[in-house]
Write a protein that holds these residues in place. Structure first.
Motif, short mmCIF file in Angstrom:
data_model
loop_
_atom_site.label_atom_id
_atom_site.label_comp_id
_atom_site.label_asym_id
_atom_site.label_seq_id
_atom_site.Cartn_x
_atom_site.Cartn_y
_atom_site.Cartn_z
N LEU A 8 0.83 -1.20 0.00
CA LEU A 8 0.00 0.00 0.00
C LEU A 8 0.86 1.25 0.00
O LEU A 8 1.96 1.26 0.56
CB LEU A 8 -0.91 0.03 1.24
CG LEU A 8 -1.90 -1.13 1.35
CD1 LEU A 8 -2.50 -1.17 2.74
CD2 LEU A 8 -2.99 -0.99 0.31
N GLU A 9 0.33 2.30 -0.61
CA GLU A 9 0.98 3.61 -0.57
C GLU A 9 0.64 4.24 0.78
O GLU A 9 -0.45 4.03 1.31
CB GLU A 9 0.45 4.45 -1.74
CG GLU A 9 1.19 5.76 -1.95
CD GLU A 9 0.62 6.89 -1.13
OE1 GLU A 9 1.38 7.82 -0.82
OE2 GLU A 9 -0.57 6.85 -0.80
N GLU A 12 -2.67 6.26 1.23
CA GLU A 12 -3.82 5.38 1.06
C GLU A 12 -3.96 4.41 2.22
O GLU A 12 -5.07 4.05 2.60
CB GLU A 12 -3.72 4.65 -0.28
CG GLU A 12 -3.88 5.60 -1.44
CD GLU A 12 -3.82 4.93 -2.80
OE1 GLU A 12 -3.89 5.67 -3.79
OE2 GLU A 12 -3.71 3.70 -2.90
N ARG A 59 -4.65 -0.22 -6.06
CA ARG A 59 -4.84 0.86 -5.09
C ARG A 59 -6.10 1.62 -5.47
O ARG A 59 -6.80 1.23 -6.39
CB ARG A 59 -3.59 1.75 -5.08
CG ARG A 59 -3.26 2.35 -6.45
CD ARG A 59 -1.94 3.04 -6.50
NE ARG A 59 -1.95 4.19 -5.60
CZ ARG A 59 -1.06 5.16 -5.61
NH1 ARG A 59 -0.08 5.13 -6.47
NH2 ARG A 59 -1.13 6.16 -4.78
N GLN A 131 -4.67 9.08 -9.01
CA GLN A 131 -4.54 8.58 -7.65
C GLN A 131 -5.17 9.53 -6.65
O GLN A 131 -5.44 10.67 -6.94
CB GLN A 131 -3.05 8.37 -7.31
CG GLN A 131 -2.35 7.38 -8.23
CD GLN A 131 -3.07 6.03 -8.33
OE1 GLN A 131 -3.64 5.54 -7.38
NE2 GLN A 131 -3.02 5.43 -9.50
#
Length: 133
Positions: A8-9, A12, A59, A131
């Protein structure tokens, strides 16, 4: 699993943790099971800066094609709960499908409990779009 854990980022990850905390009172058993499973996966998740995140990881705002071993296949974009729009193929991250695939990568196969039973879900395609800021 391609990367050994879900990936995961950072931003996020924080958003997802907040959404899951708000969903703790969920009564529906299939979704509650999915939330619990994702929370457990978050404990060993790989958290990366956006620049380090592999492009094949699912994502927010990722276009995805998934399929099962019984021949079912579907394409959709994974979105925040407020953007959920089934008619336009936008699936909330808090739906059983969204909870199942967030953080996984193209080629991963996930055994997940859906309302109709457990299915092996394969991530067939992953395409990044805009994003979350």
């Amino acid at each position: 699993m391609r990367y050994g854990s879900i990936v995961l980022e950072k931003k996020e990850y924080v958003i997802l943790k907040q959404l899951l905390a708000l969903s703790d009172s969920e009564k529906a058993s299939s979704r509650k099971q999915s939330i619990t499973r994702l929370k457990n996966e978050l404990e060993s998740a790989i958290i990366l800066d956006e620049a380090e995140l592999p492009t094949d990881v699912i994502r927010f705002n990722t276009e995805v094609i998934v399929g099962t071993s019984d021949g079912w296949e579907n394409s959709f974009t994974l979105v925040s709960p407020t953007e959920n729009d089934f008619a336009n193929k936008k699936v909330s991250v808090l739906s059983p499908m969204g909870l199942a695939i967030i953080g996984y990568a193209k080629g991963d196969v996930i055994d997940w409990d859906f309302p109709g039973g457990t299915k092996a879900l394969e991530i067939k395609e992953v395409k990044q779009t805009q994003q979350v800021n």
